[in-house]
Design a protein around this motif. Sequence first.
Motif, PDB file in Angstrom:
ATOM      1  N   SER A 129       0.825  -1.141  -0.141  1.00  0.00           N
ATOM      2  CA  SER A 129       0.081   0.019   0.055  1.00  0.00           C
ATOM      3  C   SER A 129       0.894   1.337  -0.048  1.00  0.00           C
ATOM      4  CB  SER A 129      -1.158   0.095   1.106  1.00  0.00           C
ATOM      5  OG  SER A 129      -0.100   0.010   2.335  1.00  0.00           O
ATOM      6  N   GLY A 130       2.189   1.083   0.415  1.00  0.00           N
ATOM      7  CA  GLY A 130       2.883   2.249   0.287  1.00  0.00           C
ATOM      8  C   GLY A 130       3.677   2.711  -0.869  1.00  0.00           C
ATOM      9  N   VAL A 131       3.472   1.847  -1.952  1.00  0.00           N
ATOM     10  CA  VAL A 131       4.174   2.122  -3.330  1.00  0.00           C
ATOM     11  C   VAL A 131       3.060   2.350  -4.134  1.00  0.00           C
ATOM     12  CG1 VAL A 131       5.420   0.758  -5.108  1.00  0.00           C
ATOM     13  CG2 VAL A 131       6.019   0.512  -2.569  1.00  0.00           C
ATOM     14  N   LEU A 132       3.197   3.351  -4.907  1.00  0.00           N
ATOM     15  CA  LEU A 132       2.419   3.922  -6.114  1.00  0.00           C
ATOM     16  C   LEU A 132       3.111   3.497  -7.331  1.00  0.00           C
ATOM     17  CD1 LEU A 132       1.366   7.191  -4.401  1.00  0.00           C
ATOM     18  CD2 LEU A 132      -0.194   5.195  -4.617  1.00  0.00           C
ATOM     19  N   LYS A 133       2.408   2.725  -8.128  1.00  0.00           N
ATOM     20  CA  LYS A 133       3.009   2.061  -9.555  1.00  0.00           C
ATOM     21  C   LYS A 133       2.489   3.135 -10.712  1.00  0.00           C
ATOM     22  CE  LYS A 133       3.363  -2.297  -9.813  1.00  0.00           C
ATOM     23  NZ  LYS A 133       2.843  -3.790  -9.979  1.00  0.00           N
ATOM     24  N   ILE A 134       3.424   3.783 -11.410  1.00  0.00           N
ATOM     25  CA  ILE A 134       3.071   4.675 -12.537  1.00  0.00           C
ATOM     26  C   ILE A 134       3.673   3.664 -13.713  1.00  0.00           C
ATOM     27  CG2 ILE A 134       3.598   6.692 -13.869  1.00  0.00           C
ATOM     28  CD1 ILE A 134       4.099   7.992 -10.824  1.00  0.00           C
ATOM     29  N   GLY A 135       2.813   3.577 -14.707  1.00  0.00           N
ATOM     30  CA  GLY A 135       3.210   2.725 -15.831  1.00  0.00           C
ATOM     31  C   GLY A 135       3.549   4.092 -16.916  1.00  0.00           C
ATOM     32  N   ASP A 159      -1.396   2.437 -10.733  1.00  0.00           N
ATOM     33  CA  ASP A 159      -2.074   3.230 -10.118  1.00  0.00           C
ATOM     34  C   ASP A 159      -2.563   4.442 -11.238  1.00  0.00           C
ATOM     35  OD1 ASP A 159      -2.483   1.880  -7.298  1.00  0.00           O
ATOM     36  OD2 ASP A 159      -0.254   2.275  -7.521  1.00  0.00           O
ATOM     37  N   PHE A 160      -1.501   4.465 -11.990  1.00  0.00           N
ATOM     38  CA  PHE A 160      -1.648   5.777 -12.788  1.00  0.00           C
ATOM     39  C   PHE A 160      -0.808   5.562 -14.364  1.00  0.00           C
ATOM     40  CE2 PHE A 160      -1.128  10.033 -14.342  1.00  0.00           C
ATOM     41  CZ  PHE A 160      -1.859  10.909 -13.394  1.00  0.00           C
ATOM     42  N   ILE A 161      -1.235   5.992 -15.318  1.00  0.00           N
ATOM     43  CA  ILE A 161      -0.447   5.788 -16.401  1.00  0.00           C
ATOM     44  C   ILE A 161      -0.083   7.168 -17.117  1.00  0.00           C
ATOM     45  CG2 ILE A 161      -0.353   4.685 -18.826  1.00  0.00           C
ATOM     46  CD1 ILE A 161      -2.062   2.459 -17.832  1.00  0.00           C
ATOM     47  N   VAL A 162       1.020   7.248 -17.666  1.00  0.00           N
ATOM     48  CA  VAL A 162       1.205   8.505 -18.379  1.00  0.00           C
ATOM     49  C   VAL A 162       1.860   8.236 -19.773  1.00  0.00           C
ATOM     50  CG1 VAL A 162       2.183   9.717 -16.257  1.00  0.00           C
ATOM     51  CG2 VAL A 162       3.680   8.636 -17.535  1.00  0.00           C
ATOM     52  N   GLY A 163       1.851   8.785 -20.817  1.00  0.00           N
ATOM     53  CA  GLY A 163       2.136   8.827 -22.254  1.00  0.00           C
ATOM     54  C   GLY A 163       2.660   9.823 -23.026  1.00  0.00           C
ATOM     55  N   SER A 164       3.565   9.626 -23.892  1.00  0.00           N
ATOM     56  CA  SER A 164       3.933  10.900 -24.724  1.00  0.00           C
ATOM     57  C   SER A 164       4.440  10.248 -26.032  1.00  0.00           C
ATOM     58  CB  SER A 164       5.377  11.129 -23.824  1.00  0.00           C
ATOM     59  OG  SER A 164       5.854  12.117 -24.654  1.00  0.00           O
ATOM     60  N   ALA A 167     -11.416   3.441 -20.508  1.00  0.00           N
ATOM     61  CA  ALA A 167     -12.528   2.322 -20.193  1.00  0.00           C
ATOM     62  C   ALA A 167     -12.003   1.559 -19.145  1.00  0.00           C
ATOM     63  CB  ALA A 167     -12.097   1.245 -21.609  1.00  0.00           C
ATOM     64  N   ALA A 168     -10.836   1.604 -18.775  1.00  0.00           N
ATOM     65  CA  ALA A 168     -10.545   0.757 -17.360  1.00  0.00           C
ATOM     66  C   ALA A 168     -10.672   1.697 -16.102  1.00  0.00           C
ATOM     67  CB  ALA A 168      -9.037   0.022 -17.470  1.00  0.00           C
ATOM     68  N   GLY A 169     -10.843   2.795 -16.255  1.00  0.00           N
ATOM     69  CA  GLY A 169     -10.817   3.790 -15.131  1.00  0.00           C
ATOM     70  C   GLY A 169      -9.468   3.938 -14.361  1.00  0.00           C
ATOM     71  N   VAL A 170      -8.484   4.131 -15.310  1.00  0.00           N
ATOM     72  CA  VAL A 170      -7.086   4.367 -14.724  1.00  0.00           C
ATOM     73  C   VAL A 170      -6.891   5.783 -15.008  1.00  0.00           C
ATOM     74  CG1 VAL A 170      -4.923   3.725 -14.638  1.00  0.00           C
ATOM     75  CG2 VAL A 170      -6.400   2.018 -14.776  1.00  0.00           C
ATOM     76  N   PRO A 171      -6.295   6.488 -14.044  1.00  0.00           N
ATOM     77  CA  PRO A 171      -6.072   7.753 -14.119  1.00  0.00           C
ATOM     78  C   PRO A 171      -4.932   8.138 -15.106  1.00  0.00           C
ATOM     79  CG  PRO A 171      -6.188   7.592 -11.754  1.00  0.00           C
ATOM     80  CD  PRO A 171      -6.298   6.245 -12.595  1.00  0.00           C
ATOM     81  N   ASN A 172      -4.864   9.131 -16.049  1.00  0.00           N
ATOM     82  CA  ASN A 172      -3.925   9.046 -17.340  1.00  0.00           C
ATOM     83  C   ASN A 172      -3.516  10.363 -17.549  1.00  0.00           C
ATOM     84  OD1 ASN A 172      -4.551   9.311 -20.392  1.00  0.00           O
ATOM     85  ND2 ASN A 172      -2.416   8.261 -19.860  1.00  0.00           N
ATOM     86  N   SER A 190      -1.960  -2.364 -26.637  1.00  0.00           N
ATOM     87  CA  SER A 190      -1.879  -3.708 -25.809  1.00  0.00           C
ATOM     88  C   SER A 190      -0.924  -3.701 -24.688  1.00  0.00           C
ATOM     89  CB  SER A 190      -1.197  -4.632 -26.824  1.00  0.00           C
ATOM     90  OG  SER A 190       0.100  -4.496 -27.271  1.00  0.00           O
ATOM     91  N   VAL A 191       0.280  -2.763 -24.665  1.00  0.00           N
ATOM     92  CA  VAL A 191       1.208  -2.767 -23.471  1.00  0.00           C
ATOM     93  C   VAL A 191       0.241  -1.819 -22.508  1.00  0.00           C
ATOM     94  CG1 VAL A 191       3.133  -2.841 -24.927  1.00  0.00           C
ATOM     95  CG2 VAL A 191       2.469  -0.589 -24.220  1.00  0.00           C
ATOM     96  N   THR A 192      -0.552  -1.011 -22.862  1.00  0.00           N
ATOM     97  CA  THR A 192      -1.301  -0.365 -21.898  1.00  0.00           C
ATOM     98  C   THR A 192      -2.082  -1.218 -21.362  1.00  0.00           C
ATOM     99  OG1 THR A 192      -1.356   1.793 -23.067  1.00  0.00           O
ATOM    100  CG2 THR A 192      -2.936   1.698 -21.332  1.00  0.00           C
ATOM    101  N   LYS A 193      -2.903  -2.281 -21.857  1.00  0.00           N
ATOM    102  CA  LYS A 193      -3.545  -3.068 -21.184  1.00  0.00           C
ATOM    103  C   LYS A 193      -2.930  -4.094 -20.174  1.00  0.00           C
ATOM    104  CE  LYS A 193      -7.133  -3.862 -24.912  1.00  0.00           C
ATOM    105  NZ  LYS A 193      -7.387  -4.970 -26.021  1.00  0.00           N
ATOM    106  N   GLU A 194      -1.715  -4.368 -20.632  1.00  0.00           N
ATOM    107  CA  GLU A 194      -0.768  -5.145 -19.711  1.00  0.00           C
ATOM    108  C   GLU A 194      -0.603  -4.329 -18.429  1.00  0.00           C
ATOM    109  OE1 GLU A 194       3.003  -6.009 -21.808  1.00  0.00           O
ATOM    110  OE2 GLU A 194       2.149  -7.178 -23.301  1.00  0.00           O
ATOM    111  N   LEU A 195       0.076  -3.083 -18.526  1.00  0.00           N
ATOM    112  CA  LEU A 195       0.094  -2.285 -17.410  1.00  0.00           C
ATOM    113  C   LEU A 195      -1.224  -2.304 -16.516  1.00  0.00           C
ATOM    114  CD1 LEU A 195       1.710   0.966 -19.016  1.00  0.00           C
ATOM    115  CD2 LEU A 195       2.688  -0.810 -17.269  1.00  0.00           C
ATOM    116  N   ILE A 196      -2.171  -2.321 -16.889  1.00  0.00           N
ATOM    117  CA  ILE A 196      -3.609  -2.354 -16.107  1.00  0.00           C
ATOM    118  C   ILE A 196      -3.863  -3.535 -15.517  1.00  0.00           C
ATOM    119  CG2 ILE A 196      -6.198  -1.991 -16.243  1.00  0.00           C
ATOM    120  CD1 ILE A 196      -5.405   0.194 -18.452  1.00  0.00           C
ATOM    121  N   THR A 197      -3.748  -4.662 -16.346  1.00  0.00           N
ATOM    122  CA  THR A 197      -4.411  -5.873 -15.900  1.00  0.00           C
ATOM    123  C   THR A 197      -3.176  -6.855 -15.077  1.00  0.00           C
ATOM    124  OG1 THR A 197      -4.012  -6.862 -18.288  1.00  0.00           O
ATOM    125  CG2 THR A 197      -6.237  -6.061 -17.685  1.00  0.00           C
TER     126      THR A 197
END
Length: 436
Positions: free
Chosen positions: A46-52, A120-125, A140-145, A108-115
Amino acid sequence: MSEKIYGAMDRRNLLKVLGLSAAAIGGSSALSGCSGLQGAGNATGSGVLKIGFVSPQTGPLASFATADNFVVEKVQEALRNGFMAGGSNRKIEIIVKDTQSSATRASSVTKELITQDQVDFIVGSGTPGTTNPVSDQCEAAGVPNVSTITPWEAWFHGRGGKPGEGFKYTTTFFFGMQEFADCFTPMWERIGASNRNVAALWPDDSDANAFRAGLTPLAAAKGFKMIDGGAYQNGASDFSSSIAKFKAENAEIFTCTPIPPDFQTFWKQAAQQGYRPKLATVAKVMLFPSEAEALGNLTKNIACAVWWSPSHPYTSSLDGTTARQLSDGFTEKSGKQWTQALGSVYSLFEVAVDSFKNASDPKDKEDVADKLRNLKTTGMSGPLDFTTGPQPGIALLRPVGGQWRPGTKFPWDITVVDNTPNKDIPIGAELGSTSA
């Protein structure tokens, strides 16, 4: 494996903890090919926040991601002691995915990050081919981005955004057609062309279609006429028909939004066929030193929008690093020249961290997404306000006009030549002609 994990326990430390030698489990598929550990042994709680983080690290759009791994390491360094969010100290783990410059793979890699990674959060550039499919999966998955380096119209309208409503989980910061017009037209006015015809090299893709629909009327309002060279397919090898049209219309001003390899092909063919406009103001291309070096002498005075540079008066909200320090640090570590993406990619993580900090529970995606959509922050990209953009959840940058000039330490440098849209940015040289 086209994935890197930052902030997780590395292979060597894991083996020490387990009391095993490398040879004992050297063939383990769970570890091979990654710079960190995924799954078992990774003390993610719970103390670790994961960013894709999703970007085009290989393929024709790879120049957009040159500095990505450096930025990720700098963010991890800035946050090595964690930060307070939701009443406790939090650590960050960043999982990097390469799209290989494919929109399908971005999805597809975003789906991997989610599932699989359960981030907890995804950033893209890096252009709509990355940001749009990433944001679609997150919505679609309800993930902050949050995403960047995509014209906001291409991101918003290209994803079917509803005006006045926007999206619930996905946001972006960059600029759009009005900002491109505000950046380009002052240079068009000053270059001394014999007419107001503007050659436009626009392919048939989401980026270019946004320019075709958006920049054309804005240019017309200033008295400029767009000469559309035709909606070609990305990967084209012969631009003779477009060049002939531009020459026939005596279009002494040029603009474009191709993928980088196509611009390289076009610009060389244009020189061979005697088309040298007085001023080229390009978008999506010539943003990075590798492209300038590939064109050699044909690079001189090509102009582009400059949204971040070492001379921008901005600092990190994570540890106070200045734009100049970030730039110099990248060059010192990589031996490479700074790129504009340094500032934008860094700010992706600033936005994510601020959204976590503002949420009552940073593990509650609904709470984080709400704080993201209503975020006002200042950092490496300057002020970002997601509440007053052209549409909800969009923060605008204000680019200035820059031109490529022969450099000192490196072959080519971008020099700011017009700061009409943002007077905070200092001018470094006078505007010059591309055909000089």
